[in-house]
Motif scaffolding. Structure first.
Motif, PDB file in Angstrom:
ATOM      1  N   MET A  18       0.824  -1.213   0.000  1.00 13.59           N
ATOM      2  CA  MET A  18       0.000   0.000   0.000  1.00 13.59           C
ATOM      3  C   MET A  18       0.859   1.264   0.000  1.00 13.59           C
ATOM      4  SD  MET A  18      -2.950  -0.953  -0.454  1.00 13.59           S
ATOM      5  CE  MET A  18      -3.739   0.647  -0.399  1.00 13.59           C
ATOM      6  N   GLU A  19       1.990   1.183   0.663  1.00 14.00           N
ATOM      7  CA  GLU A  19       2.878   2.359   0.721  1.00 14.00           C
ATOM      8  C   GLU A  19       3.412   2.688  -0.681  1.00 14.00           C
ATOM      9  OE1 GLU A  19       6.046   4.823   1.119  1.00 14.00           O
ATOM     10  OE2 GLU A  19       6.754   2.758   1.271  1.00 14.00           O
ATOM     11  N   HIS A  20       3.833   1.663  -1.439  1.00 18.29           N
ATOM     12  CA  HIS A  20       4.311   1.898  -2.814  1.00 18.29           C
ATOM     13  C   HIS A  20       3.160   2.343  -3.717  1.00 18.29           C
ATOM     14  CE1 HIS A  20       8.577   0.646  -3.183  1.00 18.29           C
ATOM     15  NE2 HIS A  20       8.318  -0.015  -2.066  1.00 18.29           N
ATOM     16  N   PHE A  21       1.983   1.780  -3.486  1.00 21.74           N
ATOM     17  CA  PHE A  21       0.808   2.149  -4.286  1.00 21.74           C
ATOM     18  C   PHE A  21       0.496   3.643  -4.100  1.00 21.74           C
ATOM     19  CE2 PHE A  21      -3.984   2.391  -4.027  1.00 21.74           C
ATOM     20  CZ  PHE A  21      -4.182   2.500  -5.396  1.00 21.74           C
ATOM     21  N   ARG A  22       0.598   4.093  -2.850  1.00 16.10           N
ATOM     22  CA  ARG A  22       0.256   5.491  -2.566  1.00 16.10           C
ATOM     23  C   ARG A  22       1.369   6.453  -2.978  1.00 16.10           C
ATOM     24  NH1 ARG A  22      -1.832   3.487   2.741  1.00 16.10           N
ATOM     25  NH2 ARG A  22      -4.029   3.053   2.339  1.00 16.10           N
ATOM     26  N   SER A  23       2.616   6.014  -2.873  1.00 19.57           N
ATOM     27  CA  SER A  23       3.766   6.888  -3.206  1.00 19.57           C
ATOM     28  C   SER A  23       4.693   6.171  -4.178  1.00 19.57           C
ATOM     29  CB  SER A  23       4.573   7.235  -1.957  1.00 19.57           C
ATOM     30  OG  SER A  23       3.746   7.639  -0.925  1.00 19.57           O
ATOM     31  N   PRO A  24       4.271   6.037  -5.442  1.00 15.33           N
ATOM     32  CA  PRO A  24       5.105   5.286  -6.389  1.00 15.33           C
ATOM     33  C   PRO A  24       6.459   5.969  -6.621  1.00 15.33           C
ATOM     34  CG  PRO A  24       3.191   6.264  -7.488  1.00 15.33           C
ATOM     35  CD  PRO A  24       3.034   6.541  -6.026  1.00 15.33           C
ATOM     36  N   ARG A  25       7.515   5.142  -6.697  1.00 13.99           N
ATOM     37  CA  ARG A  25       8.876   5.653  -6.906  1.00 13.99           C
ATOM     38  C   ARG A  25       9.161   5.802  -8.404  1.00 13.99           C
ATOM     39  NH1 ARG A  25       7.294   4.236  -2.171  1.00 13.99           N
ATOM     40  NH2 ARG A  25       8.734   3.301  -0.675  1.00 13.99           N
ATOM     41  N   SER A  78       6.498   0.119  -8.963  1.00 13.24           N
ATOM     42  CA  SER A  78       7.308   0.986  -8.116  1.00 13.24           C
ATOM     43  C   SER A  78       8.436   0.193  -7.439  1.00 13.24           C
ATOM     44  CB  SER A  78       6.396   1.631  -7.067  1.00 13.24           C
ATOM     45  OG  SER A  78       7.151   2.288  -6.090  1.00 13.24           O
ATOM     46  N   MET A  79       8.105  -0.975  -6.899  1.00 12.49           N
ATOM     47  CA  MET A  79       9.108  -1.789  -6.186  1.00 12.49           C
ATOM     48  C   MET A  79      10.224  -2.222  -7.124  1.00 12.49           C
ATOM     49  SD  MET A  79       6.545  -4.174  -4.007  1.00 12.49           S
ATOM     50  CE  MET A  79       5.879  -3.661  -2.425  1.00 12.49           C
ATOM     51  N   LEU A  80       9.846  -2.678  -8.321  1.00 15.88           N
ATOM     52  CA  LEU A  80      10.846  -3.125  -9.299  1.00 15.88           C
ATOM     53  C   LEU A  80      11.761  -1.954  -9.670  1.00 15.88           C
ATOM     54  CD1 LEU A  80      11.830  -5.429 -11.196  1.00 15.88           C
ATOM     55  CD2 LEU A  80      10.149  -4.634 -12.875  1.00 15.88           C
ATOM     56  N   SER A  81      11.173  -0.792  -9.864  1.00 15.29           N
ATOM     57  CA  SER A  81      11.957   0.365 -10.313  1.00 15.29           C
ATOM     58  C   SER A  81      13.045   0.736  -9.305  1.00 15.29           C
ATOM     59  CB  SER A  81      11.038   1.564 -10.562  1.00 15.29           C
ATOM     60  OG  SER A  81      10.678   2.183  -9.343  1.00 15.29           O
TER      61      SER A  81
END
Ligand code: FES
Length: 152
Positions: A18-25, A78-81
Motif C-alpha cells: 500500500m505504501e508503494h501504491f500510494r507513493s510510487p517511486r 514501483s518496487m521493481l523500479s
C-alpha cells in the motif's frame, strides 16, 4: 471487466504494498530513454511502462516506471523500479528471473536481492493476480529485447 479476487493487504507485507501504491517511486518520464517497454493486460485493461537510461558502461543510470490499474501492478512497478539503478542489463535480467521464480514457486529464504518485491509474496495465494505483479517485469524484459535488437 472481470472481477478478480481482492488480495487482503494487511500485515507488514500488505502495508509495504500500500505504501508503494500510494507513493510510487521513479514515476518521472525519461525523454531520451535507451530502453522502453510497455505491457498491457487485455484481461483488465491495466498497463505498465518501464524506461531505463544507460550510462557509457551500459549500466542503468536512470529509471522511469509508471503503471495504471490495480494496487498490485502499481506497487510492483514501483518496487521493481527501486532495484534497477546501477545494474547492467544482464543483472537486471537475473533479478527478473529471481522475481518471477519467487512469484511462481515461492521465495526460498535467500531472496534479499528482491528487496521490497518480496512483499508481493502475499499475492501468491491468488494465482490470477500473479500476472498483475509480473506485468512490469514483462514490460522491462520486452524493452530490453527491443533495445538489443536495435543495437545489433
Ligand atoms: Fe489488471 Fe491487476 S487487475 S494488472
Amino acid at each position: 471487466m472481470p472481477q478478480l479476487p481482492d488480495v487482503p493487504l494487511d500485515g507488514l507485507y500488505g502495508d509495504l504494498v500500500m505504501e508503494h501504491f500510494r507513493s510510487p517511486r521513479n514515476s518521472a518520464l525519461i525523454n531520451d530513454a535507451d530502453v522502453e517497454g510497455e505491457e498491457f493486460n487485455p484481461f483488465c485493461g491495466d498497463r505498465a511502462i518501464l524506461q531505463l537510461k544507460l550510462d557509457g558502461q551500459g549500466n542503468v543510470s536512470g529509471v522511469s516506471a509508471r503503471a495504471e490499474g490495480c494496487s498490485i501492478i502499481q506497487a510492483a512497478t514501483s518496487m521493481l523500479s527501486g532495484l534497477l539503478n546501477g545494474k547492467s542489463l544482464p543483472e537486471v535480467e537475473e533479478l527478473g528471473e529471481r522475481f518471477r521464480d519467487a512469484m511462481k514457486n515461492g521465495a526460498d529464504g535467500d531472496e534479499a536481492a528482491l528487496g521490497d518485491l518480496l512483499a508481493l509474496q502475499v499475492v501468491r495465494q491468488y494465482p490470477v493476480r500473479i500476472k498483475c505483479a509480473l506485468l512490469p517485469l514483462t514490460a522491462l524484459e520486452e524493452g530490453i529485447k527491443d533495445y538489443r535488437k536495435k543495437s545489433n
